[in-house]
Design a protein around this motif. Structure first.
Motif, mmCIF file in Angstrom:
data_model
loop_
_atom_site.group_PDB
_atom_site.id
_atom_site.type_symbol
_atom_site.label_atom_id
_atom_site.label_comp_id
_atom_site.label_asym_id
_atom_site.label_seq_id
_atom_site.Cartn_x
_atom_site.Cartn_y
_atom_site.Cartn_z
ATOM 1 N N GLY A 1 0.799 -1.219 0.000
ATOM 2 C CA GLY A 1 0.000 0.000 0.000
ATOM 3 C C GLY A 1 0.830 1.266 0.000
ATOM 4 N N PHE A 2 0.135 2.367 0.241
ATOM 5 C CA PHE A 2 0.761 3.689 0.284
ATOM 6 C C PHE A 2 0.640 4.224 1.693
ATOM 7 N N ARG A 3 1.571 5.071 2.087
ATOM 8 C CA ARG A 3 1.409 5.805 3.341
ATOM 9 C C ARG A 3 0.584 7.053 3.081
ATOM 10 N N LEU A 4 0.797 7.688 1.918
ATOM 11 C CA LEU A 4 -0.005 8.838 1.492
ATOM 12 C C LEU A 4 -0.177 8.797 -0.018
ATOM 13 N N SER A 5 -1.410 9.001 -0.450
ATOM 14 C CA SER A 5 -1.703 9.119 -1.878
ATOM 15 C C SER A 5 -2.972 9.954 -2.008
ATOM 16 N N HIS A 6 -3.227 10.433 -3.215
ATOM 17 C CA HIS A 6 -4.408 11.242 -3.474
ATOM 18 C C HIS A 6 -4.771 11.063 -4.939
ATOM 19 N N PRO A 7 -6.057 11.065 -5.295
ATOM 20 C CA PRO A 7 -6.430 10.820 -6.693
ATOM 21 C C PRO A 7 -6.079 11.949 -7.664
ATOM 22 N N THR A 8 -5.843 13.185 -7.168
ATOM 23 C CA THR A 8 -5.584 14.286 -8.102
ATOM 24 C C THR A 8 -4.280 15.030 -7.852
ATOM 25 N N MET A 9 -3.513 14.682 -6.814
ATOM 26 C CA MET A 9 -2.223 15.350 -6.586
ATOM 27 C C MET A 9 -1.203 14.362 -6.044
ATOM 28 N N GLY A 10 0.051 14.634 -6.357
ATOM 29 C CA GLY A 10 1.128 13.775 -5.895
ATOM 30 C C GLY A 10 1.759 14.308 -4.626
ATOM 31 N N PHE A 11 2.478 13.432 -3.929
ATOM 32 C CA PHE A 11 3.211 13.780 -2.723
ATOM 33 C C PHE A 11 4.665 13.393 -2.924
ATOM 34 N N GLY A 12 5.582 14.125 -2.291
ATOM 35 C CA GLY A 12 6.977 13.771 -2.431
ATOM 36 C C GLY A 12 7.854 14.416 -1.387
ATOM 37 N N GLY A 13 9.147 14.097 -1.450
ATOM 38 C CA GLY A 13 10.161 14.672 -0.582
ATOM 39 C C GLY A 13 9.920 14.462 0.897
ATOM 40 N N PRO A 14 9.549 13.269 1.350
ATOM 41 C CA PRO A 14 9.231 13.096 2.776
ATOM 42 C C PRO A 14 10.445 13.258 3.688
ATOM 43 N N ARG A 15 10.203 13.770 4.878
ATOM 44 C CA ARG A 15 11.187 13.814 5.966
ATOM 45 C C ARG A 15 10.450 13.514 7.251
ATOM 46 N N ILE A 16 10.930 12.520 7.996
ATOM 47 C CA ILE A 16 10.296 12.119 9.251
ATOM 48 C C ILE A 16 11.065 12.731 10.418
ATOM 49 N N SER B 1 11.089 12.935 14.815
ATOM 50 C CA SER B 1 10.552 12.509 16.116
ATOM 51 C C SER B 1 10.137 13.744 16.898
ATOM 52 N N LEU B 2 8.947 13.710 17.463
ATOM 53 C CA LEU B 2 8.462 14.839 18.262
ATOM 54 C C LEU B 2 9.022 14.758 19.673
ATOM 55 N N PRO B 3 9.217 15.894 20.315
ATOM 56 C CA PRO B 3 9.794 15.918 21.665
ATOM 57 C C PRO B 3 8.958 15.130 22.670
ATOM 58 N N GLY B 4 9.649 14.601 23.680
ATOM 59 C CA GLY B 4 8.967 13.905 24.764
ATOM 60 C C GLY B 4 8.268 12.626 24.368
ATOM 61 N N GLY B 5 8.723 11.992 23.286
ATOM 62 C CA GLY B 5 8.095 10.733 22.854
ATOM 63 C C GLY B 5 6.699 10.945 22.294
ATOM 64 N N GLY B 6 6.437 12.138 21.776
ATOM 65 C CA GLY B 6 5.109 12.488 21.270
ATOM 66 C C GLY B 6 4.789 11.963 19.891
ATOM 67 N N GLY B 7 5.512 10.992 19.402
ATOM 68 C CA GLY B 7 5.226 10.414 18.099
ATOM 69 C C GLY B 7 6.133 10.956 17.017
ATOM 70 N N LEU B 8 5.653 10.857 15.794
ATOM 71 C CA LEU B 8 6.418 11.258 14.618
ATOM 72 C C LEU B 8 5.626 12.271 13.807
ATOM 73 N N ARG B 9 6.347 13.118 13.076
ATOM 74 C CA ARG B 9 5.707 14.030 12.130
ATOM 75 C C ARG B 9 6.384 13.828 10.775
ATOM 76 N N LEU B 10 5.568 13.682 9.751
ATOM 77 C CA LEU B 10 6.071 13.501 8.393
ATOM 78 C C LEU B 10 5.855 14.796 7.619
ATOM 79 N N TYR B 11 6.958 15.423 7.188
ATOM 80 C CA TYR B 11 6.905 16.607 6.345
ATOM 81 C C TYR B 11 7.051 16.173 4.897
ATOM 82 N N LEU B 12 6.354 16.830 3.982
ATOM 83 C CA LEU B 12 6.434 16.483 2.565
ATOM 84 C C LEU B 12 5.875 17.609 1.722
#
Length: 168
Positions: free
Chosen positions: A139-154, A156-167
């Motif tokens: 599968g995909f982590r991110l997709s859309h029927p009319t626009m593309g995604f690219g250039g991801p950067r992951i 880690s959020l402070p204090g173990g608050g998860g992850l943020r994906l920039y793209l």
């Protein structure tokens, strides 16, 4: 092609950290991502292309190198870490912009995946227990029927608050 991190007082030739020098990367090096190795030191993931690409239509795949003790020089590792898959339209031509994070049981790599020009770019992922052998995840982590995604950067959020994906 050169992956380069400028440092004040160095000439352009002395600043180069990695150069295209073999059949897998002599035409292009791009999209570096550096990750700490569990055993110490650093591993650099980057996109390469050259005459030894895995198939004719291939336009980019993930390679790796290990940093010297001072973190300034790199030794290329043999083989391809992750390549496009001709039978999967969304990733049949190119993988680019790897970004890696630790996860349960190993490592996850997010990347921009591209097929033929009429296919939109998507964000896909792969998993590795050792940072060397990678398996594409379904599968995909991110997709859309009319626009593309690219250039991801992951990140880690402070204090173990998860992850943020920039793209884009």
């Amino acid at each position: 092609m050169i992956l380069d991190w400028p440092r004040r007082g160095f000439s352009s030739t002395s600043r180069a950290r990695l150069r295209g020098s073999r059949g897998l990367d002599s035409s292009k090096l791009q999209s570096p991502c550096i990750v700490p190795r569990p055993e110490g030191g650093w591993r650099l993931f980057y996109i390469g292309i050259g005459p030894d690409r895995p198939f004719t239509e291939c336009q980019g795949y993930v390679l790796s190198a290990v940093a010297s003790a001072d973190g300034l020089d790199f030794t290329k590792e043999e083989g391809i870490r992750l390549a496009p898959v001709p039978g999967r339209p969304h990733m049949s031509r190119r993988l680019i912009a790897p970004t890696v994070t630790a996860c349960a049981g190993g490592w996850r790599m997010y990347l921009e995946a591209r097929g033929p020009a009429e296919e939109l770019t998507v964000i896909s992922s792969a998993f590795s227990a050792d940072m060397l052998s990678w398996e594409h995840e379904d599968g995909f982590r991110l997709s859309h029927p009319t626009m593309g995604f690219g250039g991801p950067r992951i990140v880690s959020l402070p204090g173990g608050g998860g992850l943020r994906l920039y793209l884009f």
